[in-house]
Each structure stands twice: as C-alpha cells, then as structure tokens.
Write a protein that holds these residues in place. Structure first.
Motif, PDB file in Angstrom:
ATOM      1  N   PRO A  98    -123.345  -8.030 -38.805  1.00 39.50           N
ATOM      2  CA  PRO A  98    -122.762  -6.780 -38.298  1.00 39.50           C
ATOM      3  C   PRO A  98    -123.533  -5.573 -38.852  1.00 39.50           C
ATOM      4  CG  PRO A  98    -121.109  -8.117 -39.442  1.00 39.50           C
ATOM      5  CD  PRO A  98    -122.427  -8.773 -39.665  1.00 39.50           C
ATOM      6  N   LEU A  99    -123.615  -4.525 -38.056  1.00 42.62           N
ATOM      7  CA  LEU A  99    -124.307  -3.306 -38.500  1.00 42.62           C
ATOM      8  C   LEU A  99    -123.793  -2.829 -39.858  1.00 42.62           C
ATOM      9  CD1 LEU A  99    -126.228  -0.872 -37.819  1.00 42.62           C
ATOM     10  CD2 LEU A  99    -124.210   0.251 -36.853  1.00 42.62           C
ATOM     11  N   THR A 100    -122.485  -2.978 -40.057  1.00 43.60           N
ATOM     12  CA  THR A 100    -121.887  -2.500 -41.308  1.00 43.60           C
ATOM     13  C   THR A 100    -122.420  -3.256 -42.533  1.00 43.60           C
ATOM     14  OG1 THR A 100    -120.056  -3.947 -40.723  1.00 43.60           O
ATOM     15  CG2 THR A 100    -119.716  -1.587 -40.385  1.00 43.60           C
ATOM     16  N   ASP A 101    -123.040  -4.431 -42.282  1.00 37.86           N
ATOM     17  CA  ASP A 101    -123.643  -5.197 -43.390  1.00 37.86           C
ATOM     18  C   ASP A 101    -125.124  -4.885 -43.584  1.00 37.86           C
ATOM     19  OD1 ASP A 101    -121.360  -6.459 -44.107  1.00 37.86           O
ATOM     20  OD2 ASP A 101    -121.807  -8.373 -43.128  1.00 37.86           O
ATOM     21  N   ALA A 102    -125.597  -3.797 -42.995  1.00 32.76           N
ATOM     22  CA  ALA A 102    -127.033  -3.482 -43.079  1.00 32.76           C
ATOM     23  C   ALA A 102    -127.563  -3.468 -44.518  1.00 32.76           C
ATOM     24  CB  ALA A 102    -127.335  -2.173 -42.366  1.00 32.76           C
ATOM     25  N   PRO A 103    -126.835  -2.899 -45.489  1.00 42.82           N
ATOM     26  CA  PRO A 103    -127.379  -2.919 -46.854  1.00 42.82           C
ATOM     27  C   PRO A 103    -127.648  -4.343 -47.345  1.00 42.82           C
ATOM     28  CG  PRO A 103    -125.541  -1.383 -46.716  1.00 42.82           C
ATOM     29  CD  PRO A 103    -125.578  -2.123 -45.405  1.00 42.82           C
ATOM     30  N   LYS A 104    -126.710  -5.244 -47.047  1.00 41.15           N
ATOM     31  CA  LYS A 104    -126.875  -6.636 -47.442  1.00 41.15           C
ATOM     32  C   LYS A 104    -128.031  -7.276 -46.654  1.00 41.15           C
ATOM     33  CE  LYS A 104    -124.047 -10.761 -47.620  1.00 41.15           C
ATOM     34  NZ  LYS A 104    -122.904 -11.326 -46.864  1.00 41.15           N
ATOM     35  N   ALA A 105    -128.133  -6.923 -45.397  1.00 38.54           N
ATOM     36  CA  ALA A 105    -129.200  -7.474 -44.551  1.00 38.54           C
ATOM     37  C   ALA A 105    -130.578  -7.071 -45.092  1.00 38.54           C
ATOM     38  CB  ALA A 105    -129.028  -6.985 -43.114  1.00 38.54           C
ATOM     39  N   TYR A 106    -130.704  -5.815 -45.517  1.00 39.59           N
ATOM     40  CA  TYR A 106    -131.959  -5.361 -46.123  1.00 39.59           C
ATOM     41  C   TYR A 106    -132.270  -6.149 -47.396  1.00 39.59           C
ATOM     42  CZ  TYR A 106    -133.463  -1.450 -43.235  1.00 39.59           C
ATOM     43  OH  TYR A 106    -133.972  -0.696 -42.201  1.00 39.59           O
ATOM     44  N   GLU A 107    -131.235  -6.347 -48.181  1.00 40.39           N
ATOM     45  CA  GLU A 107    -131.407  -7.083 -49.436  1.00 40.39           C
ATOM     46  C   GLU A 107    -131.920  -8.500 -49.172  1.00 40.39           C
ATOM     47  OE1 GLU A 107    -127.733  -6.159 -51.788  1.00 40.39           O
ATOM     48  OE2 GLU A 107    -128.284  -8.142 -52.617  1.00 40.39           O
ATOM     49  N   ILE A 108    -131.290  -9.170 -48.212  1.00 38.32           N
ATOM     50  CA  ILE A 108    -131.667 -10.547 -47.873  1.00 38.32           C
ATOM     51  C   ILE A 108    -133.096 -10.596 -47.350  1.00 38.32           C
ATOM     52  CG2 ILE A 108    -131.231 -12.392 -46.176  1.00 38.32           C
ATOM     53  CD1 ILE A 108    -128.220 -11.755 -46.470  1.00 38.32           C
ATOM     54  N   PHE A 109    -133.409  -9.689 -46.424  1.00 41.31           N
ATOM     55  CA  PHE A 109    -134.741  -9.672 -45.806  1.00 41.31           C
ATOM     56  C   PHE A 109    -135.798  -9.354 -46.861  1.00 41.31           C
ATOM     57  CE2 PHE A 109    -137.845  -7.310 -42.893  1.00 41.31           C
ATOM     58  CZ  PHE A 109    -138.397  -8.463 -42.383  1.00 41.31           C
ATOM     59  N   ASN A 110    -135.505  -8.377 -47.697  1.00 44.81           N
ATOM     60  CA  ASN A 110    -136.462  -7.965 -48.723  1.00 44.81           C
ATOM     61  C   ASN A 110    -136.741  -9.088 -49.726  1.00 44.81           C
ATOM     62  OD1 ASN A 110    -138.066  -6.100 -50.313  1.00 44.81           O
ATOM     63  ND2 ASN A 110    -136.362  -6.142 -51.755  1.00 44.81           N
ATOM     64  N   ALA A 111    -135.679  -9.778 -50.144  1.00 43.35           N
ATOM     65  CA  ALA A 111    -135.831 -10.818 -51.177  1.00 43.35           C
ATOM     66  C   ALA A 111    -136.208 -12.176 -50.576  1.00 43.35           C
ATOM     67  CB  ALA A 111    -134.542 -10.928 -51.974  1.00 43.35           C
ATOM     68  N   LYS A 112    -136.337 -12.221 -49.237  1.00 39.72           N
ATOM     69  CA  LYS A 112    -136.603 -13.495 -48.532  1.00 39.72           C
ATOM     70  C   LYS A 112    -135.591 -14.549 -48.975  1.00 39.72           C
ATOM     71  CE  LYS A 112    -141.554 -12.510 -48.098  1.00 39.72           C
ATOM     72  NZ  LYS A 112    -141.751 -11.453 -49.114  1.00 39.72           N
ATOM     73  N   LYS A 113    -134.352 -14.105 -49.117  1.00 37.74           N
ATOM     74  CA  LYS A 113    -133.255 -15.013 -49.485  1.00 37.74           C
ATOM     75  C   LYS A 113    -132.888 -15.845 -48.282  1.00 37.74           C
ATOM     76  CE  LYS A 113    -130.662 -12.034 -52.638  1.00 37.74           C
ATOM     77  NZ  LYS A 113    -129.516 -11.126 -52.662  1.00 37.74           N
ATOM     78  N   ASP A 114    -132.374 -17.052 -48.540  1.00 36.43           N
ATOM     79  CA  ASP A 114    -131.702 -17.758 -47.475  1.00 36.43           C
ATOM     80  C   ASP A 114    -132.654 -18.000 -46.286  1.00 36.43           C
ATOM     81  OD1 ASP A 114    -129.502 -18.775 -46.182  1.00 36.43           O
ATOM     82  OD2 ASP A 114    -128.589 -16.827 -45.689  1.00 36.43           O
ATOM     83  N   ASN A 115    -133.933 -18.300 -46.605  1.00 28.97           N
ATOM     84  CA  ASN A 115    -134.971 -18.497 -45.570  1.00 28.97           C
ATOM     85  C   ASN A 115    -135.020 -17.374 -44.539  1.00 28.97           C
ATOM     86  OD1 ASN A 115    -135.510 -20.810 -46.957  1.00 28.97           O
ATOM     87  ND2 ASN A 115    -134.914 -22.236 -45.328  1.00 28.97           N
ATOM     88  N   ALA A 116    -134.894 -16.156 -45.003  1.00 29.34           N
ATOM     89  CA  ALA A 116    -134.855 -15.020 -44.077  1.00 29.34           C
ATOM     90  C   ALA A 116    -136.150 -14.904 -43.285  1.00 29.34           C
ATOM     91  CB  ALA A 116    -134.620 -13.727 -44.850  1.00 29.34           C
ATOM     92  N   MET A 117    -135.973 -14.699 -41.997  1.00 33.55           N
ATOM     93  CA  MET A 117    -137.138 -14.448 -41.143  1.00 33.55           C
ATOM     94  C   MET A 117    -136.817 -13.165 -40.383  1.00 33.55           C
ATOM     95  SD  MET A 117    -140.178 -15.202 -40.283  1.00 33.55           S
ATOM     96  CE  MET A 117    -140.502 -16.722 -41.133  1.00 33.55           C
ATOM     97  N   LYS A 118    -136.399 -13.257 -39.118  1.00 39.37           N
ATOM     98  CA  LYS A 118    -136.030 -12.018 -38.426  1.00 39.37           C
ATOM     99  C   LYS A 118    -134.539 -11.788 -38.609  1.00 39.37           C
ATOM    100  CE  LYS A 118    -137.117  -8.444 -36.042  1.00 39.37           C
ATOM    101  NZ  LYS A 118    -138.008  -7.458 -36.666  1.00 39.37           N
ATOM    102  N   VAL A 119    -134.198 -10.618 -39.116  1.00 43.65           N
ATOM    103  CA  VAL A 119    -132.800 -10.282 -39.363  1.00 43.65           C
ATOM    104  C   VAL A 119    -132.365  -9.241 -38.334  1.00 43.65           C
ATOM    105  CG1 VAL A 119    -131.163  -9.376 -41.047  1.00 43.65           C
ATOM    106  CG2 VAL A 119    -133.102 -10.772 -41.826  1.00 43.65           C
ATOM    107  N   LEU A 120    -131.326  -9.572 -37.577  1.00 41.33           N
ATOM    108  CA  LEU A 120    -130.834  -8.658 -36.539  1.00 41.33           C
ATOM    109  C   LEU A 120    -129.473  -8.096 -36.929  1.00 41.33           C
ATOM    110  CD1 LEU A 120    -131.648 -10.643 -33.240  1.00 41.33           C
ATOM    111  CD2 LEU A 120    -133.137  -9.128 -34.555  1.00 41.33           C
ATOM    112  N   LEU A 121    -129.217  -6.900 -36.444  1.00 42.79           N
ATOM    113  CA  LEU A 121    -127.929  -6.234 -36.691  1.00 42.79           C
ATOM    114  C   LEU A 121    -127.213  -6.064 -35.362  1.00 42.79           C
ATOM    115  CD1 LEU A 121    -129.218  -3.468 -39.106  1.00 42.79           C
ATOM    116  CD2 LEU A 121    -127.942  -5.528 -39.757  1.00 42.79           C
ATOM    117  N   LYS A 122    -125.882  -6.211 -35.439  1.00 45.83           N
ATOM    118  CA  LYS A 122    -125.050  -6.124 -34.244  1.00 45.83           C
ATOM    119  C   LYS A 122    -124.018  -5.027 -34.443  1.00 45.83           C
ATOM    120  CE  LYS A 122    -122.408  -9.416 -31.533  1.00 45.83           C
ATOM    121  NZ  LYS A 122    -121.964 -10.787 -31.423  1.00 45.83           N
ATOM    122  N   PRO A 123    -124.202  -3.895 -33.779  1.00 41.64           N
ATOM    123  CA  PRO A 123    -123.224  -2.803 -33.950  1.00 41.64           C
ATOM    124  C   PRO A 123    -121.846  -3.176 -33.377  1.00 41.64           C
ATOM    125  CG  PRO A 123    -125.253  -1.979 -33.005  1.00 41.64           C
ATOM    126  CD  PRO A 123    -125.348  -3.472 -32.975  1.00 41.64           C
TER     127      PRO A 123
END
Ligand SMILES: [Zn+2]
Ligand SMILES: [Zn+2]
Length: 351
Positions: A326-351
């Motif tokens: 969810p868009l509201t989780d953007a801070p967490k999404a940035y964290e995951i993408f930045n740290a390559k946590k959880d096999n992060a590849m393309k991270v999408l946000l849904k408003p």
C-alpha cells in the motif's frame, strides 16, 4: 491527497500534500493506481545529491485520467494510461527525432524530484502519490490496452524503455554475445530487451545470488561479478562480448563493462550515475576501437513499441515484481528495496 514526501536521506514519509490542479491547457490530472520505486530514487534516499527536501517522489506511474486541460487532444477522462517518467512535448526538434529525453520544451523534465529535475517547467509532482498533474499530457501519457494490467504497465513508465534503450544503443546483431553488468530491475529489463535482437547469449553479471537466479529464469547465463571477466572471455573464444551494457551506475561496473567488450565492440551505459565524472580508460578504449553510448532513455518514444510487445505476449516484466505494498507503507517499501531485504526486486506501491 497523500504523497510520498522526501524529507532527507533515509527519511521518506507518506503525508497529506496539496491536491494537484490543471495549470496549463496541455495538462492532465491522473489518479494513480500503481507506482514503482526506482533504483534512481535510492540515490536521493542515500543523500547522494544535495537537494531541497519537501517534494513528492516517484517517476513511474499508471493511472486513470481524471481531468484534461482544454489543449489536450488525445486523452479522455476515464482512460487508463501509463505516465512516462519523462515529460516531453512530442513536437519539438528532439521529440520529432525520437529523442524526448532532450525535449526542448520541457527541458528534459523528470517527475518525482521537485524542482531539481523539472527542467523548464520549474516544478513537477511525483507519482508515488494518489494523483499527479501531468504537463504536456498528450505525449507524456500513453493510453493502455486492456490486455496490459497495471502491474505490467508500471514497467513502461521508465525501466523497460531504459533497458530497451540500452539494447538499442548496444546495436546488438543476431548471434552476438551481450554481457549485462547489474541484475537489478533495470539490468533485468535489459536482459529481456537484449533478447529481442537475437543474440546467441546474454551473460548477466551480479554479486547477489537471488538476482542471478532471476536472470537465469529470464534466459540469461548468470555469472558472479568475481568471475565475470574470465567467463565472458571463455564463452567468446577469448575475444570479449560484442556488446556490454552497464546497468548499475557505478565506476566498478562501468570499468568492467569497458574491459569486457571485444575489440570493435560497443559499451552501452544505462545506469544512473550520482557522480559527475569518471576516470575513463581512454587509451585502452582507443586501441580497442570501442563504441561508447550513454544517455537517459527516450522513454516516450519507446512506449508504443514496448506496449505492443507486452500486449502480444513477447515481453512480460511481471516476474520482476517482488513486492506490491500500500502507498501508506512507502517508508517500509523504501527500506526493503534499499536493503535488498526479502529478495527485493521491483517494489510497487498501490494507492
Ligand atoms: Zn525509474
Ligand atoms: Zn519536445
């Protein structure tokens, strides 16, 4: 509305921001339904560019036209569109030559970095938000066929055209060996794009195993950074790759891409560099007769072709999606993408 606001390094917050409004007749308002976080957003997230905070991030969006200005000819309210990361007029010298990244009217404006990348427009909103004002909407928005869902369409806003641009700049011929340095989302889009031109092999280079696995699933021969140079030589009878594509945006990867190209080969650079200069091995490049290509992708010019390739099933970037949040989780999404946590590849946000 809500938007993902940049406050400083490692500090993005979803906050209430002003609702966008039509300001010039060629504007459209787009209600965002899906947005991507991009590797280039991480340069800002890391504080690599000194920049005034307070702008909404995001240059990869898909949505529905909510309102059009009186000068918009080709778009209608209710239409689903992808919003190119790049604002371009479609009419100037450069746009007519298929080079919207050099658009004279917008001044090469890119969404999602406030004033700093807004070219001649002065200010631009971001697409990691509920809605965005799109200037020069007729050429900046592209209407989507029903066959392309939102998840797929987000890739058209930037990274698939960027990978495709890298492959085009590589001037790949059937039978060529193409080596791609970097298996992040852009590098993997380059893998998919390179394959459209009939190479005998695409060698994908990265140091992270889950990224190499995905490259392999997309049909590349995947190899670790440490052994890449030797493997490329071994697989090309000692010559080096016909084409190398740099998809990271750092000196090490660029140097590797230059050193891995065969004599007379082409080095194509699509990684976004945060640094202003690079120690170019010019004597080596001269003796090796290398062609060097670099640039910001001509996104808007490539969207129609890539859209058809997705629609007909030739391309499908969805295996690259690792997270839809969810868009509201953007801070967490940035964290995951930045740290390559959880096999992060393309991270999408849904408003
Ligand atoms: Zn991007
Ligand atoms: Zn233009």
């Amino acid at each position: 509305m809500k938007g993902t606001v940049f406050h400083g390094p490692h500090d993005v917050r979803v906050e209430r921001v002003d609702d966008p409004e039509i300001k010039t007749p060629t504007d459209a308002l787009v209600r965002i339904t899906r947005a991507g976080i991009c590797g280039s957003d991480l340069h800002y997230y890391h504080g690599a560019f000194p920049i005034e905070p307070g702008f909404v991030l995001g240059h990869e969006g898909v949505g529905v036209i909510e309102e059009v200005g009186s000068g918009v000819d080709r778009l209608k309210k209710g239409q689903r569109v992808v919003v190119s990361g790049l604002v371009a007029c479609g009419r100037c010298f450069f746009c007519r030559r298929g080079q919207p990244s050099q658009c004279f009217e917008s001044g090469s404006a890119v969404f999602g970095y406030g004033a700093s990348a807004a070219g001649k427009l002065g200010w631009l909103g971001g697409e990691q938000s509920e809605a965005v004002r799109v200037p020069m909407a007729d050429y900046t928005c592209y209407p989507l066929p029903d066959a392309i869902d939102d998840d797929c369409a987000v890739f058209l806003a930037d990274i698939l055209p960027t990978g495709y641009f890298g492959a085009i700049n590589g001037n790949i011929h059937p039978g060529d060996t193409v080596a791609i340095f970097g298996c992040g989302p852009v590098g993997l889009c380059a893998v998919m794009s390179a394959k459209l031109f009939g190479p005998s092999e695409v060698i994908a280079v990265d140091s992270i195993p889950y990224r190499l696995d995905l490259a392999r699933k997309l049909g590349a021969f995947a190899v670790d950074t440490e052994t890449a140079q030797q493997t490329i030589l071994d697989r090309t009878e000692g010559r080096g790759a016909d084409v190398t594509i740099e998809a990271v945006g750092n000196d090490t990867a660029l140097t590797s891409a230059i050193m891995a190209a065969r004599g007379g080969g082409t080095v194509s650079v699509i990684g976004v560099f945060a640094t202003q200069s690079f120690n170019f091995p010019i004597g080596y490049a001269f003796m090796r007769d290398l062609t060097f290509k670099i640039g910001l992708a001509n996104i808007n010019a490539h969207i129609p072709d890539l859209s058809r390739l997705i629609e007909k099933g030739t391309l499908d970037p969805r295996p690259l999606i690792s997270h839809i949040m969810p868009l509201t989780d953007a801070p967490k999404a940035y964290e995951i993408f930045n740290a390559k946590k959880d096999n992060a590849m393309k991270v999408l946000l849904k408003p």
